[in-house]
Design a protein around this motif. Structure first.
Motif, PDB file in Angstrom:
ATOM      1  N   ARG A 112      18.109  23.002  -2.549  1.00 38.92           N
ATOM      2  CA  ARG A 112      18.311  23.334  -3.967  1.00 38.92           C
ATOM      3  C   ARG A 112      17.487  24.521  -4.211  1.00 38.92           C
ATOM      4  O   ARG A 112      17.059  24.957  -5.563  1.00 38.92           O
ATOM      5  N   GLY A 113      17.123  25.295  -3.283  1.00 40.96           N
ATOM      6  CA  GLY A 113      16.307  26.394  -3.490  1.00 40.96           C
ATOM      7  C   GLY A 113      14.830  26.349  -3.877  1.00 40.96           C
ATOM      8  O   GLY A 113      14.336  27.353  -4.484  1.00 40.96           O
ATOM      9  N   TYR A 114      14.204  25.420  -3.119  1.00 45.80           N
ATOM     10  CA  TYR A 114      12.853  24.984  -3.193  1.00 45.80           C
ATOM     11  C   TYR A 114      11.822  26.211  -2.753  1.00 45.80           C
ATOM     12  O   TYR A 114      12.244  26.788  -1.585  1.00 45.80           O
ATOM     13  N   ASN A 115      10.968  26.991  -3.586  1.00 46.29           N
ATOM     14  CA  ASN A 115      10.397  28.045  -3.190  1.00 46.29           C
ATOM     15  C   ASN A 115       8.795  27.825  -3.227  1.00 46.29           C
ATOM     16  O   ASN A 115       7.911  28.599  -3.118  1.00 46.29           O
ATOM     17  N   GLY A 116       8.449  26.426  -3.127  1.00 47.28           N
ATOM     18  CA  GLY A 116       6.941  26.125  -3.188  1.00 47.28           C
ATOM     19  C   GLY A 116       6.748  25.608  -4.678  1.00 47.28           C
ATOM     20  O   GLY A 116       5.473  25.197  -4.355  1.00 47.28           O
TER      21      GLY A 116
END
Length: 129
Positions: A112-116
């Protein structure tokens, strides 16, 4: 006598604090609690860890409930020896399942595009109109 009085006073004070904390925790939605932590400038990483732990605790409890019911239907708690064996199997299986669930959570966050940073719901301010 003073030490006993202090111990009794401390016990009831701790009991009252836990009662208030339990009431707050059971009546306030988690989104509002986490938003309140954000308002008082708690670091985002702590809030995200709290959110992930909250989610994981309920998944963990659900898995334990399912496994325990399965063991009970197979007469896993029929005697002392089988009870100890069943509890040991439950403990080892829940550890393995929790590792699998953590890995699948990481894969789902990555997909899901986790970027932190986990996006969180921010409740709207209530107005007394």
């Amino acid at each position: 006598q003073d030490a006993v009085d202090l111990a009794i006073y401390t016990f009831f004070r701790i009991f009252a604090c836990f009662s208030c904390l339990g009431f707050l925790g059971l009546t306030t939605p988690i989104a509002e609690v986490l938003h309140s932590l954000e308002v008082i400038k708690v670091p985002k990483i702590v809030i995200e860890i709290a959110l992930l732990m909250y989610n994981t605790i309920f998944i963990f409890l659900n898995e334990i409930d399912i496994m325990k019911k399965a063991q009970e239907t197979r007469l896993g708690y029929n005697g002392y020896k089988t009870s100890f064996k069943s509890v040991a199997m439950l403990g080892s299986n829940i550890f393995l399942r929790s590792m699998d669930k953590a890995e699948s959570l990481q894969h789902s966050l990555d997909s899901r595009g986790y970027n932190g940073e986990i996006p969180m719901y921010k409740p709207q301010n209530r107005s007394d109109d």
